[in-house]
Scaffold this motif. Sequence first.
Motif, PDB file in Angstrom:
ATOM      1  N   ARG A 174      -2.307  10.888   1.816  1.00 30.32           N
ATOM      2  CA  ARG A 174      -2.984  11.232   3.066  1.00 30.32           C
ATOM      3  C   ARG A 174      -3.154  12.746   3.181  1.00 30.32           C
ATOM      4  O   ARG A 174      -4.217  13.244   3.576  1.00 30.32           O
ATOM      5  CB  ARG A 174      -2.185  10.689   4.258  1.00 30.32           C
ATOM      6  CG  ARG A 174      -2.850  10.964   5.600  1.00 30.32           C
ATOM      7  CD  ARG A 174      -2.072  10.329   6.742  1.00 30.32           C
ATOM      8  NE  ARG A 174      -0.744  10.925   6.878  1.00 30.32           N
ATOM      9  CZ  ARG A 174       0.153  10.537   7.785  1.00 30.32           C
ATOM     10  NH1 ARG A 174      -0.128   9.538   8.601  1.00 30.32           N
ATOM     11  NH2 ARG A 174       1.322  11.132   7.859  1.00 30.32           N
ATOM     12  N   LYS A 213       3.919   9.922   1.748  1.00 28.58           N
ATOM     13  CA  LYS A 213       2.580   9.876   2.354  1.00 28.58           C
ATOM     14  C   LYS A 213       1.710  10.998   1.791  1.00 28.58           C
ATOM     15  O   LYS A 213       0.857  11.555   2.477  1.00 28.58           O
ATOM     16  CB  LYS A 213       2.677  10.004   3.878  1.00 28.58           C
ATOM     17  CG  LYS A 213       3.538   8.946   4.552  1.00 28.58           C
ATOM     18  CD  LYS A 213       2.904   7.566   4.471  1.00 28.58           C
ATOM     19  CE  LYS A 213       3.741   6.528   5.230  1.00 28.58           C
ATOM     20  NZ  LYS A 213       3.186   5.174   5.114  1.00 28.58           N
ATOM     21  N   SER A 257       4.323  11.645  -2.936  1.00 23.08           N
ATOM     22  CA  SER A 257       4.477  12.684  -1.918  1.00 23.08           C
ATOM     23  C   SER A 257       3.771  13.955  -2.402  1.00 23.08           C
ATOM     24  O   SER A 257       3.470  14.103  -3.588  1.00 23.08           O
ATOM     25  CB  SER A 257       5.960  12.972  -1.660  1.00 23.08           C
ATOM     26  OG  SER A 257       6.648  11.802  -1.245  1.00 23.08           O
ATOM     27  N   LYS A 287       1.657   4.392  -2.941  1.00 22.38           N
ATOM     28  CA  LYS A 287       2.464   4.441  -1.718  1.00 22.38           C
ATOM     29  C   LYS A 287       3.739   5.244  -1.913  1.00 22.38           C
ATOM     30  O   LYS A 287       4.351   5.674  -0.933  1.00 22.38           O
ATOM     31  CB  LYS A 287       2.797   3.016  -1.265  1.00 22.38           C
ATOM     32  CG  LYS A 287       1.588   2.225  -0.802  1.00 22.38           C
ATOM     33  CD  LYS A 287       1.980   0.824  -0.343  1.00 22.38           C
ATOM     34  CE  LYS A 287       0.746   0.050   0.121  1.00 22.38           C
ATOM     35  NZ  LYS A 287       1.085  -1.330   0.549  1.00 22.38           N
TER      36      LYS A 287
END
Length: 592
Positions: free
Chosen positions: A284, A281, A226, A223
């Motif tokens: 993702r 993030k 980046s 989490k």
Amino acid sequence: MPSYTAPIRDMQFVLHDLLRAADSSVPGYEDMDRDFTQQVLEAAGKVSSEVLAPLNAVGDREGCRLENGVVRTPEGFKAAFEAMKEGGWTALDCDPDYGGQGMPYLMNCAVGEMFVSANMAFNMYQGLTHGAYSAIHVHGTEEQKQTWLPKLVSCDWTGTMNLTEPHCGTDLGLLRTRAEPQDDGSYLITGQKIFISAGDHDLAENVVHLVLAKAPGGGEGTKGISLFIVPKILVNADGSLGARNAVSVGKIEEKMGIHGNATCVMNYDGAVGWLLGDLHKGMRAMFTMMNEARLGVGLQGYAVAEAAYQNAVAYAKDRLQGRAVTGAVNTNGPADPLIVHPDIRRNLMDQKSFLEGARAFTFWGAHLIDRSHRAQDAEAEGLISLLTPVIKGFLTDKGFEVAVNAQQVYGGHGYIEEWGMSQFARDARIAMIYEGANGIQALDLVGRKLAADGGKHVMAFFEMVKTFIKENEADAELKTGFLDPLKAASKDLQAAAMFFMQNGMKNPNAALSGSYDFMHLFGHVCLGLMWARMAKVARDALEAGDGDRDFLETKLATGRYYMARQLPMTATHLARITTGAEPVMALPAEAF
């Protein structure tokens, strides 16, 4: 030296007879008529056989070398890369706003198969660039898109993806690369990445690295990760190249295969980078690349095997060895060609039936990606998400097996480097490992994808198979040779999924112990579905008197082989799955 001829006839069959691409409602498919795709595939096939394939052995023999901080690619690679750029092959399905041709991903997939078959290591330079392009195209700001995409599309600059570190591979939550924010909005990236394919080379003016790192405030685990754009050479405000960034190659890895691609250790020593997507993030954004890459690796698995198979067939027809057990065939020669012998036929039929099924499966997957992205079809998105680990894991496992079996046809000559067959086996081996090792693909399939959206997508797959069988069971020949075996295999798959549902929650090891078998079971059912669909198309064409009768009858015979000799493996996989965790977990660690 091995040769390669693009299987254009079979590709056209899949594109137009099976998938009926030109009739699809997907935007952009209306231009994909037979004449258009024939022209594209013929041109790509010529590049593959005349430009790329002759360099395959060169790349394997010479490899890449690091000289004074610069990576040098094998002789001929630079000229070939320029030819690929000039032909527009690096930009087939890229956005026209950034210099791309805007074709569907399906066409990029078909052409990509040829390039991989001809020279897998070479094609990785542009293949990884496409992944970087996709991530920036989806997650980048307008300024980032204008800065990076035109050069990535043209491959004047190439791209990479930097995930793995010496101490962490799949478990990216352990990564140590750091990103320190600067007053101007940039970050300074410090850390080391390993196994970076196409990490540096002399083919392009710049290399644009997409690097996973941890910025302050993100917390522990994935989490806090980046994603950053970190170029080898910094770019000035006017778009020209500026100073060298603080990123360097520590060494080039010595690998089992794909020697023509530079797999680098990359050192980031306060290199300037820019955040791509949202802070913390990064996973993702990175998975935009990973999902595309995993289908591409599945394609690599069977595409290298296709080249190995073609050469094995040629050798089997030419090599004289022994006499046919039923009587001499080559009566004017001292012996018969290898291909008369039943075990050689079995080997080649195993290869052929897998390869043609794998091509159909992968092209269907590419079509689902197009339907998802171009038509915003949520059902297609859910289905390809479910099938991606199957495409990646099953096709690379079986593709390596085919490459080894093709080598086996050569006997002792297959073990001698000058015949080139060992390169196919060595190159194919990496596809089972990178972009998520196949064991991880199996865990992802069972642990995440099956239950996604309440199991909606796997149930849709079962219904798809059931509907196809029901709609065609009145055809007695199709029913006996294709539909009945498919029904039995699908029932095995459903039984395996039910076993996981009944046992997985109370004993997770019971599900995970069977995950690898489940991935292969699922793969066989998918190829069985492809073969049943292709059989229907071939039979309809024969009855209508359309098309090449020899091709269509060969297609049916090959499909019947798969259904009779390969698809029954689902029962074996089910039997293994239902033994649960006990046989797998029986020994204490110290007993190994």
